[in-house]
Design a protein around this motif. Structure first.
Motif, mmCIF file in Angstrom:
data_model
loop_
_atom_site.group_PDB
_atom_site.id
_atom_site.type_symbol
_atom_site.label_atom_id
_atom_site.label_comp_id
_atom_site.label_asym_id
_atom_site.label_seq_id
_atom_site.Cartn_x
_atom_site.Cartn_y
_atom_site.Cartn_z
ATOM 1 N N HIS A 62 42.111 43.758 44.371
ATOM 2 C CA HIS A 62 41.711 44.973 45.079
ATOM 3 C C HIS A 62 40.604 45.716 44.341
ATOM 4 O O HIS A 62 39.694 46.267 44.969
ATOM 5 N N ARG A 65 37.384 43.823 45.087
ATOM 6 C CA ARG A 65 36.919 44.092 46.463
ATOM 7 C C ARG A 65 36.314 45.488 46.570
ATOM 8 O O ARG A 65 35.312 45.675 47.246
ATOM 9 N N LYS A 68 32.850 45.379 44.993
ATOM 10 C CA LYS A 68 31.886 44.719 45.867
ATOM 11 C C LYS A 68 31.507 45.618 47.039
ATOM 12 O O LYS A 68 30.348 45.663 47.444
#
Length: 91
Positions: A62, A65, A68
């Protein structure tokens, strides 16, 4: 009768992770002489690791992510500052 269990899912996970790696194989080499890849550590396999390690892997996923998403986010555009030199009616 075959069944899907954590051991099988762990093997599939390793196969997918191996598929992510770039591996160059020459066309004229003997396939039987290719060294086997180093095994992935069990601690990084979400299907075979401990529940405590799984929480760490989940949190890392997580966090990656989110990083990103931040990196790919477009900066907000302030229309008041862009185009301040527009063509307008001069007084």
């Amino acid at each position: 009768m075959a069944k899907i269990d954590l051991a099988l899912l762990g093997e599939v996970y390793v196969a997918f992770k191996r598929g992510d790696e770039d591996e160059e194989i020459e066309f004229d080499c003997d396939a039987e002489t290719i060294d086997a890849a180093e095994p992935l550590p069990l601690s990084d396999n979400p299907f075979l690791c401990t529940s405590a390690r799984l929480k760490i892997l989940w949190d890392d996923l997580h966090a990656e992510r989110a990083r990103k998403a931040r990196d790919n986010a477009k900066p907000a555009v302030n229309n008041a500052t862009i185009g301040a030199k527009g063509k307008g009616k001069s007084s």
